[in-house]
Design a protein around this motif. Sequence first.
Motif, mmCIF file in Angstrom:
data_model
loop_
_atom_site.group_PDB
_atom_site.id
_atom_site.type_symbol
_atom_site.label_atom_id
_atom_site.label_comp_id
_atom_site.label_asym_id
_atom_site.label_seq_id
_atom_site.Cartn_x
_atom_site.Cartn_y
_atom_site.Cartn_z
ATOM 1 N N MET A 110 0.571 -0.971 0.396
ATOM 2 C CA MET A 110 0.112 0.126 -0.454
ATOM 3 C C MET A 110 0.991 1.235 0.011
ATOM 4 O O MET A 110 1.787 1.315 0.557
ATOM 5 C CB MET A 110 -1.167 0.135 1.509
ATOM 6 N N ARG A 111 0.828 1.867 -1.036
ATOM 7 C CA ARG A 111 1.072 3.188 -1.120
ATOM 8 C C ARG A 111 0.713 3.923 0.035
ATOM 9 O O ARG A 111 -0.230 4.389 0.689
ATOM 10 C CB ARG A 111 1.552 4.448 -2.004
ATOM 11 N N PRO A 112 1.984 5.025 0.821
ATOM 12 C CA PRO A 112 1.638 6.537 1.625
ATOM 13 C C PRO A 112 0.769 7.147 1.301
ATOM 14 O O PRO A 112 0.487 7.777 -0.015
ATOM 15 C CB PRO A 112 3.319 7.020 1.975
ATOM 16 N N ASN A 113 -0.035 7.685 1.823
ATOM 17 C CA ASN A 113 -0.563 8.840 1.781
ATOM 18 C C ASN A 113 -0.632 9.666 2.078
ATOM 19 O O ASN A 113 -0.961 10.092 3.490
ATOM 20 C CB ASN A 113 -2.010 8.737 1.965
ATOM 21 N N VAL A 114 0.493 10.539 1.777
ATOM 22 C CA VAL A 114 1.422 11.390 2.006
ATOM 23 C C VAL A 114 1.614 12.562 1.035
ATOM 24 O O VAL A 114 1.446 12.256 0.276
ATOM 25 C CB VAL A 114 2.710 11.050 2.933
ATOM 26 N N ALA A 115 1.413 13.941 1.763
ATOM 27 C CA ALA A 115 1.471 14.835 0.827
ATOM 28 C C ALA A 115 2.505 14.982 -0.031
ATOM 29 O O ALA A 115 3.810 14.556 1.420
ATOM 30 C CB ALA A 115 0.600 16.465 1.361
ATOM 31 N N GLY A 116 2.771 15.025 -1.045
ATOM 32 C CA GLY A 116 3.556 15.074 -1.774
ATOM 33 C C GLY A 116 4.549 14.225 -2.358
ATOM 34 O O GLY A 116 5.908 13.940 -2.731
ATOM 35 N N TYR A 117 4.232 12.864 -1.797
ATOM 36 C CA TYR A 117 4.447 11.946 -1.880
ATOM 37 C C TYR A 117 4.040 10.819 -3.357
ATOM 38 O O TYR A 117 2.895 11.431 -3.730
ATOM 39 C CB TYR A 117 4.212 10.289 -1.048
ATOM 40 N N ASN A 118 5.582 11.251 -3.909
ATOM 41 C CA ASN A 118 5.207 10.803 -5.117
ATOM 42 C C ASN A 118 6.450 8.726 -5.605
ATOM 43 O O ASN A 118 7.634 9.226 -5.854
ATOM 44 C CB ASN A 118 6.822 11.957 -6.347
ATOM 45 N N PRO A 119 5.471 8.599 -6.362
ATOM 46 C CA PRO A 119 6.286 7.101 -6.407
ATOM 47 C C PRO A 119 6.784 6.945 -7.220
ATOM 48 O O PRO A 119 8.193 6.179 -7.329
ATOM 49 C CB PRO A 119 4.735 6.114 -6.261
ATOM 50 N N MET A 120 7.670 8.066 -8.046
ATOM 51 C CA MET A 120 8.310 8.025 -9.697
ATOM 52 C C MET A 120 9.622 8.693 -8.668
ATOM 53 O O MET A 120 10.743 9.072 -9.563
ATOM 54 C CB MET A 120 8.071 8.128 -10.586
ATOM 55 N N ARG A 121 9.300 8.983 -7.967
ATOM 56 C CA ARG A 121 10.855 10.484 -7.592
ATOM 57 C C ARG A 121 12.558 9.369 -7.096
ATOM 58 O O ARG A 121 11.429 8.461 -6.255
ATOM 59 C CB ARG A 121 10.394 10.869 -7.010
ATOM 60 N N LYS A 122 12.957 9.861 -7.752
ATOM 61 C CA LYS A 122 14.206 9.249 -8.117
ATOM 62 C C LYS A 122 15.523 9.600 -6.819
ATOM 63 O O LYS A 122 15.063 11.435 -7.664
ATOM 64 C CB LYS A 122 14.948 8.655 -8.718
ATOM 65 N N GLN A 123 16.106 9.582 -5.921
ATOM 66 C CA GLN A 123 16.606 10.319 -4.734
ATOM 67 C C GLN A 123 18.016 9.574 -4.768
ATOM 68 O O GLN A 123 17.486 8.371 -4.976
ATOM 69 C CB GLN A 123 16.138 10.994 -3.912
ATOM 70 N N GLY A 124 18.927 9.681 -4.983
ATOM 71 C CA GLY A 124 20.934 9.045 -4.479
ATOM 72 C C GLY A 124 20.473 8.424 -3.143
ATOM 73 O O GLY A 124 20.455 8.920 -2.413
ATOM 74 N N ALA A 125 20.520 7.026 -3.452
ATOM 75 C CA ALA A 125 20.417 6.158 -2.332
ATOM 76 C C ALA A 125 21.393 5.266 -2.782
ATOM 77 O O ALA A 125 20.916 4.823 -3.998
ATOM 78 C CB ALA A 125 19.422 6.134 -2.015
ATOM 79 N N ILE A 126 21.722 4.769 -1.877
ATOM 80 C CA ILE A 126 21.835 2.343 -1.617
ATOM 81 C C ILE A 126 21.035 1.842 -1.099
ATOM 82 O O ILE A 126 20.332 2.132 0.008
ATOM 83 C CB ILE A 126 23.372 3.185 -1.815
ATOM 84 N N ILE A 127 20.499 1.139 -1.472
ATOM 85 C CA ILE A 127 19.175 0.778 -0.895
ATOM 86 C C ILE A 127 20.323 -0.750 -1.219
ATOM 87 O O ILE A 127 20.403 -1.577 -2.256
ATOM 88 C CB ILE A 127 18.412 0.051 -1.797
#
Length: 198
Positions: free
Chosen positions: A1-18
């Motif tokens: 389930m996707r978060p229901n939070v203002a500003g959440y964008n599932p396609m937004r990519k940020q630098g990270a190592i997972i």
Amino acid sequence: MRPNVAGYNPMRKQGAIILGIGGDNSKGAQGTFYEGVMTSGYPSDATENAVQANITAAGYSNTTGGTDTGALHAVGAGKCLDVPNSSTTAGTQLQIWDCNGGANQSWTRTSSDQLTVYSGSSQLCLDAYNNQTTAGAKVVTWPCNGGANQQWRLNSDGTITGTQSGLCLDVTGASTANGALAELWTCNGGSNQRWSLG
């Protein structure tokens, strides 16, 4: 389930190592950690070749039986490792000869690191004569006995080394003539010490 939070964008990519683990979601799944690395730029050809050589040296294979069969080509001479006159006599010193597809030029690499010629009751092994471990030792056919002098490493650089001696399978004097004898010799990178099975 996707978060229901203002500003959440599932396609937004940020630098990270997972880092993560994977499993099959079964009751007994423990997950497997997959190691990785991040790099910048591209590796040199030398680096890629070194990595490939290490993978090959590890002996990974997609063959199920652990065997390979075919002519053992002497790369420098353009000829094949040959049992003279198709002899089945133990102690026959091997030579190189024009490739002809004969049974006396068909070698099988076994899962126990032997190189065998012929089959059935006539089967013989590539053998360092009399367990010798010095340069110039004859390479002969002999009944397979599981000895260390009958175990060979096919290396990624094309050399074949005796497990017992650490010496290379060599065409005497770097000869390219029919009948030139095979022997063990100190590995030196020469084309007369490069072989190809198949």
